[in-house]
Structure formats: structure tokens, C-alpha cells
Design an enzyme around this catalytic site. Structure first.
Site, PDB file in Angstrom:
ATOM      1  N   CYS A   2       0.829  -1.194   0.000  1.00 42.71           N
ATOM      2  CA  CYS A   2       0.000   0.000   0.000  1.00 42.71           C
ATOM      3  C   CYS A   2       0.866   1.248   0.000  1.00 42.71           C
ATOM      4  O   CYS A   2       2.054   1.191   0.295  1.00 42.71           O
ATOM      5  CB  CYS A   2      -0.862   0.008   1.238  1.00 42.71           C
ATOM      6  N   ARG A  27       2.874   1.043  -7.998  1.00 34.85           N
ATOM      7  CA  ARG A  27       3.001  -0.077  -7.082  1.00 34.85           C
ATOM      8  C   ARG A  27       1.776  -0.994  -7.102  1.00 34.85           C
ATOM      9  O   ARG A  27       1.807  -2.070  -6.514  1.00 34.85           O
ATOM     10  CB  ARG A  27       3.186   0.444  -5.660  1.00 34.85           C
ATOM     11  N   ASN A  98       0.110   0.790   6.602  1.00 28.41           N
ATOM     12  CA  ASN A  98       0.709  -0.268   5.778  1.00 28.41           C
ATOM     13  C   ASN A  98       1.263  -1.303   6.724  1.00 28.41           C
ATOM     14  O   ASN A  98       1.864  -0.945   7.734  1.00 28.41           O
ATOM     15  CB  ASN A  98       1.883   0.262   4.947  1.00 28.41           C
ATOM     16  N   GLY A  99       1.114  -2.571   6.374  1.00 33.46           N
ATOM     17  CA  GLY A  99       1.650  -3.624   7.229  1.00 33.46           C
ATOM     18  C   GLY A  99       0.557  -4.588   7.633  1.00 33.46           C
ATOM     19  O   GLY A  99      -0.547  -4.568   7.071  1.00 33.46           O
ATOM     20  N   GLU A 482      13.176 -23.353 -12.861  1.00 30.60           N
ATOM     21  CA  GLU A 482      12.943 -21.927 -12.631  1.00 30.60           C
ATOM     22  C   GLU A 482      14.180 -21.103 -13.013  1.00 30.60           C
ATOM     23  O   GLU A 482      14.061 -20.034 -13.622  1.00 30.60           O
ATOM     24  CB  GLU A 482      12.549 -21.711 -11.163  1.00 30.60           C
TER      25      GLU A 482
END
Ligand code: F6R
Length: 611
Positions: A2, A27, A98-99, A482
Site C-alpha cells: 500500500c 506499485r 501499511n503492514g 525456474e
């Protein structure tokens, strides 16, 4: 992840907040909002979807005031919606966060018992309630934030305003980035530098546990102990583009380096160590349902399919359920045998890959229960699946998947433990051991990032090669696949991944002095290790050049291989997370040295929404 923007000064704050949020658009986000205080009244405008939706709401009824906070949300707890968008408010207090608050369920329960009602499904709203409670108890805004934060277990970058204290923004951070921008008669806060560059280049990077009080004329910072501190003011010379990449040359490089944080966020709040169990939000499967499963079918494409191959090893080992892994694009065209006794696990970073979605629909139509392992909350996969496990990697912008892969592996490991506990194949103690290994992985990922200079030397040596072979056994076979995929997609060098045991069945014919062979050779488990040593000898005997990814201190392979990259050892099922990092770096540096468009390689799209 965020985005946060905050402003206090003498100008109208709403347009400044919206334009700051626009600078963070790259973002990714699913909803946005602003909260502004004017005449001691808090005004909040929020909207799901793109910022233009927020802009038109703000334009229609501009919230007036010279102090405010804004947010772009990337959903983790609760779907994307107007209600779940930040800022969250409670009786005149507004917060952007955020978090992840790990103990939000317990806190919500306690708050409800004290008469609080919640208006969103988010963990973040808890902050507004806790802060208000402390204000009611007589604390001022700074003290209220401090006390609220002390009750939180988790990570945060938090900015708070209160209509009855309309001149100050209080912000604090723990394990989520937060920066302060200093201006003349105005100050700013943001989660990232790009949001501020239009206004100032004097930036303070807040440190862990810092709390800052911003007013129009002052920015005061306190450390964890509550002492005033002088953090250095940095003059940022980055261009806006450089700032978006946090100073890294490419998004892919930034995302490789974000992996310790991304994996920690995937694990956070889900490991119940004392119970030897795993908590998944929205989990609905009972022990009886899990015991009745006849098999698990994993469906995915590309890198996510490789994650599924590692996931198979994890689930089969820990939960003892047979697992099939199918390419989503193949699955639906072979009249698959699926019924209601199966769990289908669809893996997708974007949650929008058409083949994966079509395969899920096919499986569901045949009665299977569908679970998504996904990075984008609110994406088509999370809407269609019966339940979802989010990877919490934050937006991945580089086309080549990096942090999405390692977080998918962490999610699979959690799932394997969860299924193992429900089926009774893991005792509490065994589960505790596995979960302890998992919680140690972010530290190992931090350590493995230090191999970059070694990897760069290897990249320089081999950047002109035309072909590469990658070999691995057991859980390292998908890692070899990968590694080869990463290299081919961004450097355009032909690369193939093989299981070591397949060498004699064909690929050995390719070996000569022009063929670099990357061998992933961890010491555990023992048997595959001994066998892969044989592969190294085979390659050497034919003049091929061996680059071995080995456990730290493995002197034996050092004497056999031409180049070695030492990584910290991890338990066998989790070692793929660690071993993948140098392969991502190898692909990255080779591509960068060859001058390709690393973040947007030719012919590729980030999300493949066509067949
Ligand atoms: C490779 C890569 C692709 C994706 C694949 C599936 O670096 O990014 O192979 O893994 O297109 O995408 P998702 O995971 O979004 O379904």
C-alpha cells in the site's frame, strides 16, 4: 504494498494528497482514499478501484483543510471495497496503515466487548479504535498513538490525524518503510520517496520504532525510547523513475532484494507455534474433509507451475496426500479425472492468468473444491476459488517473477503443515519443528542476498554463452527449471532445466566446453547429493563448465566445480527458497550485462489473459 501520503501546511491538502498517491500508482492498488481536517471536522473520501474514481469524488465535493492523510490499498485483510479502503476512522480519528496486525482478531474481539463497532473487514481499523480509547482516557494524540502501537503485534507504517488536534500528523513505523519530506512551512510523510519529489528533496528515512510529529513548521522525531533524535536529512537526487525503484536499477532487482520481507509477510500472523498449527483467514476445511481427500491437484502456469512442483514435495512429505501438478493449459484439454474428493490448488501471482482460471472452472464444474494461492486479493482467481491463501508479496512489477515464487513456496509450506495437522500425519511437535524452520527463512534470505558479488562475477564470465543447462534433483529439480526460465526470459539465452537423473537420457549429448551447466547441489538430502556429484563429474569429463550452487563450507564440491556460489544451508523442503535467489541474480546480471529490457522482456506480458 500500500501507499501512504500525508501533508500538513498552509495549502489545501486534498489535491496534494491525490497527486502524491498518483506517484505511487506504479506499485499497484485496488482502492484509495483521503482524510482531511478543516474547521475541526474530519472529512473522508474513499473509493474502490482506480485513483480517477477517488479524484472524481474529491472533485465533486472537495474536502477542505490544510492537514490530511491519503492511502492506496493493496488488499490483504478484507476484499477491495469502499468500506475496506483507508483512511479508517473512529470518532474523529483517521488512520492510514501499511503492514499487518497479527493480533487483530484478538484485539477486535476485546474492543467489541468494550462496545466498539467496526465498519470494515480490515486489520488496520483496529488502530483507529485503540487510539480513540487512549484519547478518551486522557492521553494526547502522541501518547495515544504510542500506547496503541504498544498493543499491536505485527508491522506498520502508520499516519494518524485527529479532528480535535488539527495541526499535527503523528506517524510511526516498524518494519514497513516510512519517509518524511521537509518543506518551507509545510511537511510531508509518505511510504515512499516518489510521492514527495514534486514538493521536496529533503528526506528523512524513519528508523525502526521511530515516531514523528509533523506540524507545518516542525518535524520532530522520537526513537523507541521516546527520546528526541536527529535523523540525517538526505538530499535525494533520484529521478522520479529511480525513486520508484527505490534506487535499484530495475524493478526485478528491487523485487529480488525484497524477498526476505515478502516471505516474512507471507508467514506473518499465520504460524501458531505454541499449538504447532497454521492459521489461514477464511479457512473452511474441516479435519473430516481433509481426511477424505483422495488427492490434491495443483494447476498453474510458468513460474507458478514450478512453485507447484515444489509444493507437491511439501504436501506429499508433510501431509501424505498424493499430489498431481498440471500445467493449467494442458489440464482442461485432456478430459481430466476430477471429482468432489479432490482439492484443486490453483497458483497464480496475478490471479488473472486465463489458462489457470479456465482450469479452475473446469475442475469446479466437475465438483472439486478450489483453493487459490494468489498475490492479488480481489483478482478473478480469489473471486472464483472457494478459498484463497494470499501470498502477501506486494505488487510485482518486473515481468519475470521473483518474490512471487518464493512467497508461493512459503504459502505451500504453510498449507502442507496445515493439511498435515488436520490429517494427523504431523504431531504437534513435528509441526512446531517445521514451522520453526519456516520462520527462520527470512533471515536465510537476507544472508543469501550477500552472494550477489560472486554471482556477478559468474555472470560476467558467462554472459556471452549461447546455451545454459540447469540441473537439480528432488525439490531442486523445479528450482533448476525456474533458473532456466528466468535466464531465458530476460537474457534471451537458450536455457534448459533438467532433473539430474535425466542427463544420461539425452541432454548429456549437449555437453562440451561451450556449455555452462548450473548444478544445484545442497548437501541434504544425502542421496540426491551423492547422485548430483556424479552429474558434476559427467559434465566435467566432457569438458562442460560447472557452476555449482552449494551449501556454505562444502569443500568437496568446491574441488569439483569450476565456479561455486555458497548459500546458507536450509532444511531440504525449504532449501528451494534460498537456492532460487542466486539463480534469479544470475539471470538478472547476465541480462543487464547484455543490455536487454530486464523489466519488460520482449514478447512477454506480466499477466497472460489470453490463451
Ligand atoms: C515467469 C513468469 C511467468 C508467470 C506465468 C503465470 O517469470 O512470470 O511464467 O509465472 O505467466 O503467471 P501467474 O502466476 O500470474 O498466473
Amino acid at each position: 504494498m500500500c501507499g501512504i501520503v500525508g501533508y500538513v501546511g498552509d495549502k489545501e491538502s486534498a489535491p496534494i494528497l491525490v497527486s502524491g498517491l498518483k506517484k505511487l500508482e506504479y506499485r499497484g492498488y485496488d482502492s484509495a482514499g483521503v482524510a482531511v481536517v478543516g474547521n475541526q471536522v474530519l472529512n473522508v473520501v474513499r473509493s474502490v478501484g482506480k485513483l480517477r474514481n477517488l479524484e472524481s469524488r474529491v472533485g465533486a465535493e472537495p474536502p477542505r483543510g490544510t492537514i490530511g492523510i491519503g492511502h492506496t490499498r493493496w488488499a490483504t485483510h478484507g476484499r477491495p471495497s469502499d468500506e475496506n479502503a483507508h483512511p479508517h476512522t473512529y470518532k474523529g480519528v483517521a488512520v492510514v496503515h501499511n503492514g499487518i496486525i497479527e493480533n487483530h482478531l484478538v484485539l477486535k474481539e476485546q474492543l467489541r466487548a468494550r462496545g466498539h463497532e467496526f465498519s470494515s473487514e480490515t486489520d488496520s481499523e483496529v488502530f483507529a479504535h485503540l487510539i480513540h480509547e487512549e484519547l478518551e482516557r486522557g492521553a494526547d494524540l502522541v501518547e495515544a498513538v504510542r500506547r496503541a502501537v504498544a498493543q499491536i503485534k505485527g508491522t506498520y507504517a502508520l499516519a494518524v490525524i485527529w479532528e480535535r488536534d488539527p495541526t499535527r500528523i503523528v506517524c510511526t513505523k516498524e518494519s514497513s518503510p516510512m519517509v518524511i519530506g521537509l518543506g518551507e512551512g509545510q511537511n510531508f510523510v509518505a511510504s515512499d520517496v516518489p510521492a514527495l519529489l514534486e514538493h521536496t528533496r529533503d528526506i528523512i528515512f524513519m528508523e525502526e520504532g521511530d515516531l514523528a510529529v509533523l506540524s507545518s513548521g516542525k518535524a520532530e522525531i522520537f526513537n523507541r525510547a521516546g527520546e528526541v533524535v536527529n535523523r540525517p536529512i538526505r538530499k535525494i537526487s533520484w529521478t522520479p523513475m529511480m525513486a520508484e525503484k527505490g534506487g535499484h536499477k530495475h524493478f526485478m532487482h528491487k523485487e529480488i532484494w525484497e524477498q526476505p520481507r515478502a516471505v516474512a509477510d507471507t508467514i506473518r500472523g499465520r504460524v501458531l507455534l505454541s499449538e504447532g498449527d497454521v492459521y489461514f483467514e477464511g479457512w473452511t476445511l474441516t479435519a473430516d474433509q481433509v481426511r477424505a481427500l483422495s488427492k490434491v491437484t495443483v494447476l498453474a502456469c510458468g513460474t507458478s507451475w514450478h512453485a507447484g512442483l515444489v509444493g507437491r514435495a511439501m504436501i506429499e512429505k508433510l501431509a501424505r496426500i498424493p499430489v498431481e501438478v498440471d500445467l493449467a493449459s494442458e489440464f482442461r484439454y485432456r478430459d481430466p479425472l476430477v471429482d468432489a474428493t479432490q482439492l484443486v490448488v490453483a497458483v497464480s501471482q496475478s490471479g488473472e492468468t486465463l489458462d489457470t482460471l479456465a482450469a479452475v472452472r473446469e475442475a469446479k464444474a466437475r465438483g472439486a473444491l478450489a483453493m487459490g494461492i494468489c498475490n492479488v486479493m480481489g483478482s478473478a482467481l480469489t473471486r472464483e476459488a472457494d478459498l484463497s491463501v494470499m501470498t502477501n508479496a506486494g505488487p510485482e512489477i518486473g515481468v519475470a517473477s521473483t518474490k512471487a515464487f518464493t512467497t508461493q513456496l512459503a504459502a505451500f509450506y504453510l498449507l502442507a503443515v496445515k493439511l498435515g495437522r488436520l490429517r494427523g500425519t504431523l504431531t504437534m511437535q513435528q509441526a512446531q519443528e517445521h514451522l520453526t524452520h519456516l520462520t527462520g527463512i527470512p533471515k536465510l534470505l537476507e544472508a543469501v542476498l550477500r552472494v550477489e558479488p560472486q554471482v556477478k562475477r559468474v555472470a560476467r564470465e558467462f554472459m556471452k554463452s549461447q546455451d545454459f543447462l540447469f540441473l537439480g534433483r528432488g525439490a531442486m529439480f523445479p528450482v533448476a527449471l525456474e533458473g532456466a526460465l528466468k535466464l531465458k526470459e530476460i537474457s534471451y539465452i537458450h536455457a534448459e532445466g533438467y532433473a539430474g537423473g535425466e542427463m544420461k537420457h539425452g541432454p548429456i549429448a549437449l555437453i562440451d566446453e561451450r556449455m555452462p551447466v548450473v548444478v544445484i547441489a545442497p548437501r541434504e538430502p544425502k542421496e540426491p547429493y551423492e547422485k548430483i556429484l556424479g552429474n558434476i563429474e559427467e559434465v566435467r569429463a566432457r569438458g562442460g563448465r560447472v557452476i555449482a550452487i552449494i551449501d556454505e563450507g562444502d569443500q568437496h564440491v568446491k574441488t569439483l566445480a569450476d565456479w561455486t556460489i555458497e548459500v546458507p544451508p536450509a532444511c531440504a523442503l525449504l532449501a528451494p527458497l534460498v537456492a532460487t535467489v542466486p539463480l534469479q541474480m544470475l539471470a538478472y546480471h547476465v541480462a543487464d550485462m547484455r543490455g536487454t529490457d530486464v523489466d519488460q522482456p520482449r514478447n512477454l506480458a506480466k499477466s497472460v489473459t489470453v490463451e
